[in-house]
Design a protein around this motif. Structure first.
Motif, PDB file in Angstrom:
ATOM      1  N   ALA A  15      -3.190  -3.689  41.215  1.00 45.10           N
ATOM      2  CA  ALA A  15      -2.574  -3.261  42.296  1.00 45.10           C
ATOM      3  C   ALA A  15      -0.853  -3.784  42.523  1.00 45.10           C
ATOM      4  CB  ALA A  15      -2.395  -3.033  43.366  1.00 45.10           C
ATOM      5  N   GLY A  16      -0.462  -5.558  41.552  1.00 46.08           N
ATOM      6  CA  GLY A  16       0.495  -6.085  40.936  1.00 46.08           C
ATOM      7  C   GLY A  16       0.807  -5.868  40.188  1.00 46.08           C
ATOM      8  N   LEU A  17       2.099  -6.195  40.094  1.00 44.83           N
ATOM      9  CA  LEU A  17       2.463  -6.364  38.671  1.00 44.83           C
ATOM     10  C   LEU A  17       3.150  -7.528  37.978  1.00 44.83           C
ATOM     11  CD1 LEU A  17       3.656  -4.234  36.678  1.00 44.83           C
ATOM     12  CD2 LEU A  17       6.171  -5.077  37.561  1.00 44.83           C
ATOM     13  N   VAL A  18       2.820  -7.735  36.688  1.00 45.15           N
ATOM     14  CA  VAL A  18       2.510  -9.256  36.344  1.00 45.15           C
ATOM     15  C   VAL A  18       3.495  -9.145  35.333  1.00 45.15           C
ATOM     16  CG1 VAL A  18       1.604 -11.082  34.565  1.00 45.15           C
ATOM     17  CG2 VAL A  18       0.182 -10.124  37.089  1.00 45.15           C
ATOM     18  N   ILE A  19       5.134  -9.694  35.337  1.00 46.61           N
ATOM     19  CA  ILE A  19       5.005  -9.845  34.060  1.00 46.61           C
ATOM     20  C   ILE A  19       5.525 -11.039  33.287  1.00 46.61           C
ATOM     21  CG2 ILE A  19       8.475  -9.778  34.092  1.00 46.61           C
ATOM     22  CD1 ILE A  19       8.529  -8.316  37.051  1.00 46.61           C
ATOM     23  N   GLY A  20       5.670 -11.156  32.084  1.00 45.84           N
ATOM     24  CA  GLY A  20       5.998 -12.194  31.357  1.00 45.84           C
ATOM     25  C   GLY A  20       6.752 -12.708  30.530  1.00 45.84           C
ATOM     26  N   VAL A  21       7.493 -13.393  30.202  1.00 44.74           N
ATOM     27  CA  VAL A  21       8.212 -14.275  29.800  1.00 44.74           C
ATOM     28  C   VAL A  21       8.587 -15.176  28.911  1.00 44.74           C
ATOM     29  CG1 VAL A  21      11.334 -14.278  29.539  1.00 44.74           C
ATOM     30  CG2 VAL A  21      10.673 -13.296  31.598  1.00 44.74           C
ATOM     31  N   ASP A  22       8.709 -14.722  27.222  1.00 44.41           N
ATOM     32  CA  ASP A  22       8.538 -15.348  26.101  1.00 44.41           C
ATOM     33  C   ASP A  22       8.727 -15.242  24.825  1.00 44.41           C
ATOM     34  OD1 ASP A  22       7.285 -17.853  24.782  1.00 44.41           O
ATOM     35  OD2 ASP A  22       5.571 -17.679  26.514  1.00 44.41           O
ATOM     36  N   ARG A  23       8.338 -16.113  23.641  1.00 45.48           N
ATOM     37  CA  ARG A  23       9.322 -15.551  22.297  1.00 45.48           C
ATOM     38  C   ARG A  23       7.987 -13.729  22.722  1.00 45.48           C
ATOM     39  NH1 ARG A  23       6.563 -20.233  21.231  1.00 45.48           N
ATOM     40  NH2 ARG A  23       5.232 -19.807  20.017  1.00 45.48           N
ATOM     41  N   LYS A  24       8.340 -13.484  21.337  1.00 50.02           N
ATOM     42  CA  LYS A  24       7.792 -12.429  20.865  1.00 50.02           C
ATOM     43  C   LYS A  24       6.208 -12.495  20.064  1.00 50.02           C
ATOM     44  CE  LYS A  24      12.198  -9.588  20.197  1.00 50.02           C
ATOM     45  NZ  LYS A  24      13.108  -8.660  19.129  1.00 50.02           N
ATOM     46  N   ASP A  25       6.031 -13.387  19.959  1.00 46.48           N
ATOM     47  CA  ASP A  25       4.900 -13.594  19.121  1.00 46.48           C
ATOM     48  C   ASP A  25       3.995 -13.946  20.615  1.00 46.48           C
ATOM     49  OD1 ASP A  25       6.492 -15.861  19.255  1.00 46.48           O
ATOM     50  OD2 ASP A  25       4.128 -16.818  17.852  1.00 46.48           O
ATOM     51  N   VAL A  26       4.496 -14.870  21.192  1.00 44.80           N
ATOM     52  CA  VAL A  26       3.669 -14.808  22.658  1.00 44.80           C
ATOM     53  C   VAL A  26       2.988 -13.998  23.714  1.00 44.80           C
ATOM     54  CG1 VAL A  26       3.143 -16.509  24.436  1.00 44.80           C
ATOM     55  CG2 VAL A  26       3.831 -17.328  22.164  1.00 44.80           C
ATOM     56  N   LEU A  27       4.160 -13.192  22.983  1.00 46.81           N
ATOM     57  CA  LEU A  27       4.014 -11.603  24.439  1.00 46.81           C
ATOM     58  C   LEU A  27       2.992 -11.188  23.955  1.00 46.81           C
ATOM     59  CD1 LEU A  27       7.967 -11.269  25.226  1.00 46.81           C
ATOM     60  CD2 LEU A  27       6.040 -12.351  26.870  1.00 46.81           C
ATOM     61  N   GLU A  28       3.108 -10.561  22.905  1.00 41.83           N
ATOM     62  CA  GLU A  28       2.205 -10.030  21.483  1.00 41.83           C
ATOM     63  C   GLU A  28       0.801 -10.014  21.943  1.00 41.83           C
ATOM     64  OE1 GLU A  28       3.479  -9.847  17.834  1.00 41.83           O
ATOM     65  OE2 GLU A  28       5.116  -8.344  17.972  1.00 41.83           O
ATOM     66  N   PHE A  87       1.830 -11.262  46.139  1.00 40.96           N
ATOM     67  CA  PHE A  87       3.201 -11.263  45.415  1.00 40.96           C
ATOM     68  C   PHE A  87       3.186  -9.671  44.786  1.00 40.96           C
ATOM     69  CE2 PHE A  87       3.009 -15.309  46.212  1.00 40.96           C
ATOM     70  CZ  PHE A  87       3.882 -15.749  47.126  1.00 40.96           C
ATOM     71  N   GLN A  88       3.417  -8.543  45.279  1.00 43.29           N
ATOM     72  CA  GLN A  88       3.465  -7.303  43.882  1.00 43.29           C
ATOM     73  C   GLN A  88       4.461  -7.844  42.953  1.00 43.29           C
ATOM     74  OE1 GLN A  88       2.399  -4.268  45.078  1.00 43.29           O
ATOM     75  NE2 GLN A  88       1.819  -5.108  47.625  1.00 43.29           N
ATOM     76  N   ARG A  89       4.958  -8.118  42.167  1.00 37.58           N
ATOM     77  CA  ARG A  89       5.736  -8.494  41.453  1.00 37.58           C
ATOM     78  C   ARG A  89       5.752  -9.862  41.173  1.00 37.58           C
ATOM     79  NH1 ARG A  89       8.219  -5.002  44.084  1.00 37.58           N
ATOM     80  NH2 ARG A  89       9.668  -5.868  44.732  1.00 37.58           N
ATOM     81  N   VAL A  90       4.668 -10.044  40.402  1.00 33.90           N
ATOM     82  CA  VAL A  90       4.843 -11.723  39.483  1.00 33.90           C
ATOM     83  C   VAL A  90       5.531 -12.002  37.927  1.00 33.90           C
ATOM     84  CG1 VAL A  90       3.179 -13.509  39.107  1.00 33.90           C
ATOM     85  CG2 VAL A  90       2.829 -12.317  41.238  1.00 33.90           C
ATOM     86  N   GLY A  91       6.753 -12.897  38.278  1.00 28.91           N
ATOM     87  CA  GLY A  91       7.306 -13.126  37.161  1.00 28.91           C
ATOM     88  C   GLY A  91       6.696 -14.702  35.807  1.00 28.91           C
ATOM     89  N   ILE A  92       5.905 -14.252  34.809  1.00 29.67           N
ATOM     90  CA  ILE A  92       5.740 -15.876  34.750  1.00 29.67           C
ATOM     91  C   ILE A  92       6.983 -15.651  33.636  1.00 29.67           C
ATOM     92  CG2 ILE A  92       3.842 -17.026  33.621  1.00 29.67           C
ATOM     93  CD1 ILE A  92       1.778 -15.176  35.436  1.00 29.67           C
ATOM     94  N   VAL A  93       7.329 -16.881  33.566  1.00 26.82           N
ATOM     95  CA  VAL A  93       8.224 -18.289  32.248  1.00 26.82           C
ATOM     96  C   VAL A  93       7.063 -18.777  31.548  1.00 26.82           C
ATOM     97  CG1 VAL A  93      10.181 -18.949  31.566  1.00 26.82           C
ATOM     98  CG2 VAL A  93       9.978 -17.305  33.138  1.00 26.82           C
ATOM     99  N   GLY A  94       7.097 -18.545  30.239  1.00 30.52           N
ATOM    100  CA  GLY A  94       6.333 -19.510  29.616  1.00 30.52           C
ATOM    101  C   GLY A  94       4.868 -18.728  29.745  1.00 30.52           C
TER     102      GLY A  94
END
Length: 311
Positions: free
Chosen positions: A47-60, A22-29
Motif C-alpha cells: 500500500a506504500g509508494l516506493v520512489i527510485g532515483v538513479d540513472r535512466k538505465d538503472v531505473l528501467e 512510511f507511506q512514501r519511501v524515496g531511495i536514491v541509488g
C-alpha cells in the motif's frame, strides 16, 4: 520538463496490505542495497509508494523487476517523501545530503546505507529541523552488486545498524504514529527482516574498521601479492582455500577508496594492528612461536565466529 529528465512512472496492479511504517519511501541509488530495500518494501508494504532515483538505465531495470513505483533521474521527485534513504556511494550521499532541503518539501526522516558514519552524521547537522537524519548501515551484502543482483530477502536475519549520534532530533512524520524517528526506522528495518542495532557513529566506525574494512583491504592486498608472484600458470595450481579466502578481492576499488577516505584514522589503526602481528610472525619464522600463538588465537576466534553465525 528539462531535457534529460524522466517523468515518474507508476507501477500498476498493487494490492492493499499492512499499513506501511512510511507511506512514501524515496531511495536514491538502486544498487544491491537500495534495490533490495525497494524490492522488500514493495513486497511487505504494497500500500506504500516506493520512489527510485538513479540513472535512466538503472531505473528501467528496476521497473522491469517491479522494485519501484515511481522512477526519476532527478531528486526533485522526492518532494513528498516521508522517508529518504541515501543508498548511493558515500561521497554522493554527502553531496545529496547537502542538496536534500531543496528537493524535499515537507518533514521527512532521512537515513543512509553507507559503511562509515561519522562524516555524514556531522554533515547532517546542517539540515533544517524538518529533516531528521539518523545514520544507517544495513549489514547485508553479496558477491556481486547492482540492481540485477538485488533481492528482497537480503536483510533477513542480518543486523541493521543505526547511529543517531549524541543528540538526535526525534521528530515524527506528519500522519504517523507518535514515535521517534529512530523507532520508526527500527520498525522499518524489522519489517524488512533485519535486526536493528544502535551504535554511536564513533563506535560504528571503529568496529567496522576491523570487521569489514580491514578484511577487504587485507584480502585485496593478498590477491594482488599472490597474483603478481604466481601468475596465471601458478594460479592454475591453487586450491579451494585461495579461492575461498579471496572472495572479497572482486570488490570495486572506487567504493573502497571512499570508505578509507571517510574512516582513515580507524582503518589506519586496524592496518597497524595487523602489520604488528605480521611483523612478529616474520621475525619468528624459524622457531614458529609467534605462528603458534596466532594460529591458536585464530582458531578460537574462528570457532566463536562460526557459533555466532550458526554454522
Amino acid at each position: 520538463m528539462p531535457e534529460g529528465k524522466q517523468l515518474p512512472v507508476l507501477q500498476p496492479g498493487k494490492n492493499a496490505g499492512q499499513t506501511p511504517v512510511f507511506q512514501r519511501v524515496g531511495i536514491v541509488g538502486l544498487g544491491l542495497i537500495g534495490g533490495s530495500i525497494a524490492l522488500a518494501a514493495r513486497d511487505i508494504w504494497p500500500a506504500g509508494l516506493v520512489i527510485g532515483v538513479d540513472r535512466k538505465d538503472v531505473l528501467e531495470r528496476a521497473m522491469v523487476r517491479h522494485a519501484i513505483d515511481v522512477a526519476a533521474d532527478d531528486p526533485v521527485v522526492l518532494a513528498e517523501a516521508d522517508l529518504v534513504i541515501l543508498a548511493a556511494p558515500i561521497q554522493q550521499n554527502l553531496e545529496l545530503l547537502r542538496e536534500l532541503p531543496d528537493h524535499v518539501a515537507g518533514s521527512a526522516v532521512v537515513t543512509d546505507t553507507g559503511s562509515t558514519k561519522r562524516e555524514i552524521v556531522e554533515a547532517a547537522r546542517s539540515l533544517p529541523d524538518r529533516l531528521t537524519f539518523i545514520g544507517g548501515h544495513p549489514l547485508g551484502g553479496a558477491a556481486r552488486g547492482g540492481i540485477d543482483h538485488a533481492r528482497p530477502d537480503l536483510f533477513t536475519g542480518r543486523p541493521w545498524l543505526f547511529t543517531p549520534g549524541s543528540d538526535p532530533r526525534t521528530g515524527t512524520v506528519p500522519g504517523s504514529d507518535p514515535r521517534t524517528a529512530l523507532e520508526q526506522l527500527k520498525a522499518f528495518a524489522t519489517g524488512l527482516g533485519a535486526v536493528p542495532r544502535i551504535l554511536s557513529p564513533a563506535e560504528h566506525d571503529h568496529l567496522l574498521a576491523f570487521i569489514s574494512h580491514l578484511p577487504q583491504l587485507t584480502v585485496s592486498a593478498l590477491m594482488h601479492v599472490v597474483g603478481d608472484a604466481a601468475g596465471e600458470a601458478g594460479l592454475d595450481l591453487s586450491g579451494r582455500g585461495l579461492l575461498d579466502t579471496t572472495r572479497l578481492a572482486s570488490s570495486p576499488a572506487d567504493i573502497w577508496k571512499e570508505v578509507c577516505a571517510t574512516n582513515s584514522d580507524e582503518v589506519g589503526a586496524a592496518l597497524d594492528s595487523l602489520m604488528t602481528v605480521l611483523r612478529a610472525v616474520r621475525a619468528d619464522l624459524h622457531t614458529g612461536e609467534s605462528i603458534g600463538k596466532v594460529f591458536e588465537s585464530a582458531n578460537l576466534w574462528r570457532e566463536t565466529l562460526l557459533a555466532k553465525k550458526g554454522v
